[in-house]
Design an enzyme around this catalytic site. Sequence first.
Site, PDB file in Angstrom:
ATOM      1  N   LYS A 190       0.834  -1.205   0.000  1.00  0.00           N
ATOM      2  CA  LYS A 190       0.000   0.000   0.000  1.00  0.00           C
ATOM      3  C   LYS A 190       0.875   1.264   0.000  1.00  0.00           C
ATOM      4  CE  LYS A 190      -3.633  -2.452  -0.366  1.00  0.00           C
ATOM      5  NZ  LYS A 190      -4.381  -3.197   0.618  1.00  0.00           N
TER       6      LYS A 190
HETATM    7  C1  LIG Z   1      -5.429  -4.323   0.955  1.00  0.00           C
HETATM    8  C2  LIG Z   1      -6.894  -4.161   0.956  1.00  0.00           C
HETATM    9  C3  LIG Z   1      -7.690  -4.493   2.063  1.00  0.00           C
HETATM   10  C4  LIG Z   1      -7.153  -5.221   3.247  1.00  0.00           C
HETATM   11  O1  LIG Z   1      -6.104  -4.586   3.858  1.00  0.00           O
HETATM   12  P1  LIG Z   1      -5.289  -5.379   4.965  1.00  0.00           P
HETATM   13  O2  LIG Z   1      -4.548  -4.304   5.688  1.00  0.00           O
HETATM   14  O3  LIG Z   1      -4.377  -6.329   4.237  1.00  0.00           O
HETATM   15  O4  LIG Z   1      -6.256  -6.089   5.831  1.00  0.00           O
HETATM   16  C5  LIG Z   1      -9.034  -4.201   2.033  1.00  0.00           C
HETATM   17  N1  LIG Z   1      -9.609  -3.655   0.959  1.00  0.00           N
HETATM   18  C6  LIG Z   1      -8.891  -3.346  -0.145  1.00  0.00           C
HETATM   19  C7  LIG Z   1      -9.591  -2.714  -1.295  1.00  0.00           C
HETATM   20  C8  LIG Z   1      -7.519  -3.613  -0.188  1.00  0.00           C
HETATM   21  O5  LIG Z   1      -6.819  -3.350  -1.295  1.00  0.00           O
END
Ligand SMILES: *Cc1c(COP(=O)(O)O)cnc(C)c1O
Length: 388
Positions: A190
Amino acid sequence: MSDTTLPFLPFARPDIGDAEIAAVTEALRSGWVTTGPKARAFEQAFTDYLGGNGLQSIAVNSATAGLHLALEALGIGPGDEVIAPTLTFTATVEVVRYLGADPVLVDVDPVTLNIDPEAIRAAITPRTKAIMPVHYGGLACDMDAILAIAREHGLKVVEDAAHALPTTWKGRLVGQLDSDVTVFSFYANKTITTGEGGMAVTRDPKLAERMRVMRLHGMSRDAFDRFTSKTPAWYYEVVAPGFKYNLTDTAAALGLVQLQRLPQFLERRQHLAARYHAQLAGLPLVLPADAPAGDVHAWHLYVVRLALGARLGRDAVIQALSDRGIGTSVHYVPLHRHPYWRDRYGLVPARFPQADAAYQAMLSLPLFTAMTDADQDRVITALHELLG
Ligand SMILES: *Cc1c(COP(=O)(O)O)cnc(C)c1O
């Protein structure tokens, strides 16, 4: 011809420097590794980054955890329906099932690939309790339309902002809009990372309090509070069967440095997105939509779609790029195509024509802050060879 002797270029890679390593080392040496002063400082820094304004930030060990806590705090339960886009990661809606409620998946807008407000409207039933917009790739959903629908029908709004740090809608940062809770992700790929981690933000003090309590076993006081306050350290009260969703201080130490670097990270992502825009413009590709003038696109993802008439299909392009040492991904195999969601709710692709068509044509190109312009030129050259 592309040079096949170059090292593999991944689709994403975290950008962790010496400052992060020093901060984590310091946290490890401090003697306090679980949730404590660093997690608190990270929450405060996150609130400050978003501009305060009564906002509270609750650090959690994933965005999935944050989304679960948000819906739990809003009282979502069995028999309730929650509307979400089919073009998202399964985490957005698995948390709805954790609570015994049912996600109602809807189609996306063909230009932005964000949830279509008209599709939301059409999916509302007497059981609908909440809407979960996902700011796909880092581009804000039409939050005016979504919040208006929510107000009209008395629905809650929980934003999945996993891609949306920092993203703005009409000049306001996602996190500061008028939804109930907004949840960010600090997963490895991210826009900032803590390894695993997330942040739930809200302006509602009752929701903030419930999420804080449920984040740590339903205990009325967390460990750091117990060890630093004047009332006896051993005393706490369990007020609900909570979860184990707290963020560690080692992760928060990493997050504090990443958050400081976010403005440079954004600049780099904007630079790379602009280069892709300029250099891919002549090819049979549908390039990702920009943010409206004056707004910020976080550019978590750069998703292109093969245009009709392109000489290769999506799978062939992914394979050919991989043969040239270039990693890509697909965001996402829409939920209606996954066996669990498809079979449980009897979903067929024809119900989601836009998301389904986009899925079949899409790939996500490499985009990460540590990527050089030369790295990116490899991708651009390869696409010109394949599609030009
Ligand atoms: C990465 C992601 C999540 C989950 O995030 P985590 O921190 O891995 O739990 C949820 N929704 C979307 C759209 C994502 O890309």
